[in-house]
Design an enzyme around this catalytic site. Structure first.
Site, PDB file in Angstrom:
ATOM      1  N   ASP A  19       1.979  -1.059   8.173  1.00 31.01           N
ATOM      2  CA  ASP A  19       1.414  -1.014   9.512  1.00 31.01           C
ATOM      3  C   ASP A  19       2.486  -0.768  10.573  1.00 31.01           C
ATOM      4  OD1 ASP A  19      -0.974  -1.759   8.301  1.00 31.01           O
ATOM      5  OD2 ASP A  19      -0.612  -3.898   8.643  1.00 31.01           O
ATOM      6  N   TYR A  78       6.256  -8.727  -0.799  1.00 29.54           N
ATOM      7  CA  TYR A  78       6.406  -8.719   0.657  1.00 29.54           C
ATOM      8  C   TYR A  78       7.076 -10.012   1.107  1.00 29.54           C
ATOM      9  CZ  TYR A  78       3.295  -4.701   1.464  1.00 29.54           C
ATOM     10  OH  TYR A  78       2.742  -3.454   1.503  1.00 29.54           O
TER      11      TYR A  78
END
Length: 246
Positions: free
Chosen positions: A54, A112
């Site tokens: 994103d 992540y």
């Protein structure tokens, strides 16, 4: 025409970009990679990433693959691309791989990291961490237990995600580690939906602030509805750390 397929590991500072995936002429990581290839070779090269990130999200170990008509030394490719890329995008490694390698579909796990600055807000960390203080980490650890395993994560996905796809994902492990002024959350799973990590972090942060009990996560999971939980942690704290392949 015969092509040689290459895989590359790339790192980038996402602060100046609208995410990985190309969006017309908006600054994105993919657009920068396309421009670097064109400026170097004078031709278009299709870049395929392991997945999109994103706006404002960073990467330490994003992977891509691409095809070239010539067999070149990997160090030549790395040096050439870095010379044409902006300094906030770096090619870390290049490998010649089999023609059936696919950066996205051959990935078996992704890792992540989410970074929270727990001390006074720091101008030099502003673009790279989220800022929260006095979080109840024990409550957050209790909440994490409900996320580990195979679940339908529809409640933690984007409301715009295609209704026909599967929302089942498996999270193998989530860790919380404190490092000086930082709290580092590590997520390892077989894959993540759009906004999934940021939405999970958003709710975990609210639990850490005392707004909800840890078992609220189980309640939200069972609803399987992305409209019921709108807490999304800032993109600037999120890093795609590593993509795993067999």
């Amino acid at each position: 025409m015969f092509y040689y397929r290459y895989m590359a590991v790339i790192a980038y500072d996402g602060a100046n970009y609208y995410g990985f995936e190309k969006q017309n002429d908006l600054p994105t990581i993919e657009l920068s990679l396309n421009s670097a290839f064109f400026n170097w070779l004078g031709e278009e090269v299709k870049v395929v990433g392991s997945g999109r990130t994103d706006r404002f999200v960073h990467a330490v170990g994003q992977t891509i693959h691409f095809d070239l008509t010539k067999k070149l030394k990997t160090e030549v490719i790395q040096k050439a691309l870095n010379s044409f890329l902006p300094i906030d995008i770096r090619i870390i490694e290049v490998k010649l791989v089999d023609s059936d390698f696919h950066a996205r579909f051959k990935a078996i796990k992704k890792e992540y990291h989410y970074l929270i600055n727990k001390k006074d807000n720091d101008v030099f960390k502003e673009r790279y961490t989220a800022y929260y203080y006095n979080l109840d980490l024990e409550a957050m650890r209790q909440g994490i237990a409900y996320l580990i395993g195979k679940h339908n994560f529809r409640s933690f996905s984007s409301i715009h995600t295609n209704q026909l796809k599967s929302f089942e994902r498996t999270i193998y492990n989530i860790e919380i580690k404190e490092d000086q002024d930082l709290i580092i959350f590590k997520f390892i799973g077989d894959g993540f939906l759009k906004y999934q990590v940021r939405r999970m972090m958003g709710l975990l942060i609210e639990i850490g602030k005392g707004k909800f009990k840890a078992d609220y996560i189980k309640y939200i999971l069972n609803l399987e509805d992305p409209k019921v939980c709108q807490y999304i942690a800032p993109g600037k704290g999120l890093y795609l750390y590593k993509v795993y392949y067999e």
